[in-house]
Design a protein around this motif. Sequence first.
Motif, short mmCIF file in Angstrom:
data_model
loop_
_atom_site.label_atom_id
_atom_site.label_comp_id
_atom_site.label_asym_id
_atom_site.label_seq_id
_atom_site.Cartn_x
_atom_site.Cartn_y
_atom_site.Cartn_z
N ALA A 41 0.88 -1.14 -0.26
CA ALA A 41 0.01 -0.04 -0.04
C ALA A 41 0.64 1.20 -0.02
N ALA A 42 0.16 2.45 -0.16
CA ALA A 42 0.71 3.64 -0.43
C ALA A 42 1.05 4.55 0.72
N ALA A 43 1.95 5.75 0.52
CA ALA A 43 2.07 6.55 1.77
C ALA A 43 0.88 7.22 2.19
N ASP A 132 -3.50 0.15 -10.27
CA ASP A 132 -2.26 -0.60 -9.64
C ASP A 132 -2.09 -0.41 -8.30
N GLY A 133 -3.01 0.14 -7.52
CA GLY A 133 -2.86 0.25 -6.19
C GLY A 133 -2.84 -1.10 -5.31
N PRO A 134 -2.83 -0.88 -3.93
CA PRO A 134 -2.66 -2.28 -3.06
C PRO A 134 -3.80 -3.45 -3.05
N LEU A 135 -3.52 -4.39 -2.91
CA LEU A 135 -4.53 -5.28 -2.43
C LEU A 135 -3.61 -6.26 -1.47
N PHE A 176 0.09 6.29 -5.37
CA PHE A 176 0.87 4.92 -5.83
C PHE A 176 2.00 5.44 -6.95
N ASP A 177 2.29 6.46 -6.97
CA ASP A 177 3.52 6.88 -7.87
C ASP A 177 4.69 6.31 -7.29
N ALA A 178 4.62 6.21 -5.84
CA ALA A 178 5.79 5.84 -5.00
C ALA A 178 5.52 4.35 -4.84
N GLU A 179 6.73 3.81 -4.28
CA GLU A 179 6.78 2.14 -3.97
C GLU A 179 5.83 2.38 -2.53
N TYR A 180 4.97 1.25 -2.24
CA TYR A 180 4.11 1.26 -0.97
C TYR A 180 4.09 -0.05 -0.44
N ALA A 181 3.56 -0.03 0.78
CA ALA A 181 3.42 -1.53 1.50
C ALA A 181 2.41 -1.18 2.42
N LEU A 182 1.62 -2.35 2.36
CA LEU A 182 0.36 -2.61 3.31
C LEU A 182 0.56 -3.91 4.17
N ARG A 183 0.32 -3.87 5.29
CA ARG A 183 0.54 -4.98 6.21
C ARG A 183 -0.77 -4.86 7.14
N LEU A 184 -1.44 -6.25 7.02
CA LEU A 184 -2.76 -6.42 7.76
C LEU A 184 -2.61 -7.33 8.88
N SER A 185 -3.37 -6.84 10.13
CA SER A 185 -3.42 -7.74 11.20
C SER A 185 -4.29 -8.83 10.71
N PRO A 186 -4.22 -10.06 11.39
CA PRO A 186 -5.20 -11.21 11.29
C PRO A 186 -6.57 -10.87 11.10
N GLY A 188 -7.69 -7.73 10.08
CA GLY A 188 -7.66 -6.53 9.05
C GLY A 188 -8.09 -5.45 9.73
N MET A 189 -8.37 -5.54 11.00
CA MET A 189 -8.70 -4.36 11.56
C MET A 189 -7.46 -3.30 12.12
N ARG A 190 -6.39 -3.75 11.93
CA ARG A 190 -4.99 -2.87 12.09
C ARG A 190 -4.30 -3.27 10.80
N MET A 191 -3.70 -2.08 10.43
CA MET A 191 -2.85 -2.10 9.51
C MET A 191 -1.75 -1.03 9.33
N ILE A 192 -0.55 -1.33 8.86
CA ILE A 192 0.65 -0.43 8.71
C ILE A 192 0.31 0.09 7.11
N VAL A 193 0.58 1.18 6.85
CA VAL A 193 0.72 1.78 5.53
C VAL A 193 1.82 2.75 5.52
N ALA A 194 2.85 2.27 4.67
CA ALA A 194 3.97 2.96 4.62
C ALA A 194 4.32 2.92 2.98
N GLY A 195 5.19 3.95 2.85
CA GLY A 195 5.79 4.23 1.53
C GLY A 195 7.21 4.60 1.43
N TRP A 196 7.85 4.60 0.27
CA TRP A 196 9.22 4.92 0.08
C TRP A 196 9.57 5.39 -1.39
N GLY A 197 10.47 6.03 -1.68
CA GLY A 197 11.06 6.58 -3.12
C GLY A 197 10.62 8.02 -3.18
#
Length: 374
Positions: A41-43, A132-135, A176-186, A188-197
């Motif tokens: 996922a994105a920043a 091309d967004g996150p899934l 989503f022009d930058a790299e992105y990361a999405l982390r879900l808890s088991p 799905g009610m908590r997530m980390i959204v991070a980006g770089w670049g």
Amino acid sequence: MNALRDDLHELALEAPSVDLASRALAGARRRRAVRLTVSVAAAVAVVTGGVAVAVGAPERATVVTPQMSPLPSEVISQEARPLPSDMITQEARPLPGNGVGALLEAYQQQGRWHLRTREGQSYDAGEVIQGDGPLSITADGRRIAYFDRKLRTIVVRDLASGQIWGAPLQLPARTFDAEYALRLSPSGMRMIVAGWGAGRGRNVLVDLVKGSVKELDRAWFPVSVSDTGAAVLIRPFDDHTSLRVLGHDQITLPDFTYDFSPLAPDGRTIARLGQTHDPDRRPQIQQDRTIILTDVLAGGDRPRVKLSGVPSELNPARLGAWLSADEVTLLAVPTSARDGNAATVYAVNVRTGQARKLFVTQDAPRTTVPGLVS
């Protein structure tokens, strides 16, 4: 990734004490053509106040309040079953608003996301998940998170009930022009959204139950987050990797690596894929087909365990969800490009190293499986 690590080690010869995390992430943008990528996922640019927003789905989804109970442990430990070959070829139907079973995988076909369930049903989700967004998929396969273009935020969708939760975030048009990361808890009610670049924003921990957003240190890369909010973060250097759980002291691992599992059910163990480094070899860093357990709170590795049951023509590439206290998901990709993009998912016993085959993914340029760390 092997080529990326070689580049990093060549950089290290010029500046051995430099923190290479940012260079690693920037270099990853130049190598997005790897045969298997996974959704992230994105920043985040602007945080809106208040509580988590419950929204209506594009089709027949119900409006809910942002309250839910954690998933029972027996749900999290359910394992994917291998599919008969005749079920894999079922024609994809449009994704309905509800009544969809637990997912085996998601993959892109001609630019459109498709969802495949454990029972063999296939759904075209291109009208719901656009661009091309996150899934990302929760470890039990029952919920997905993706970017909703109309709402301009990340939403979590329960596939069976159709309920949708919107994150209390507003994402800019060019997120989503930058790299992105999405982390879900088991759950799905908590997530980390991070980006770089270039154009990256902040890294944040989002709690949909409380409607809260917590800013994280941008120098640390997210690995996983639990339903209690325990977040695992890493910071790779040339010759070691720093690892920490939010609220605890960091520990040091003797390798440069990103290849971690989520936090284990015991709340203190994490697995990673073993590797070796030889400056006279190309690539310099290669996986040694082992798995290593680390205590993320006290530090210290257990002895490496040799993987068995994964054929030599497949390269262990990623770790994912824990199926039990002893088994973690492993995704292995073909070692040769001529063998296509289809990966195989295994359950690996972290005590013995024995792998058992779960299923083969679709041969697609972009795919993800529940709970995978990318």
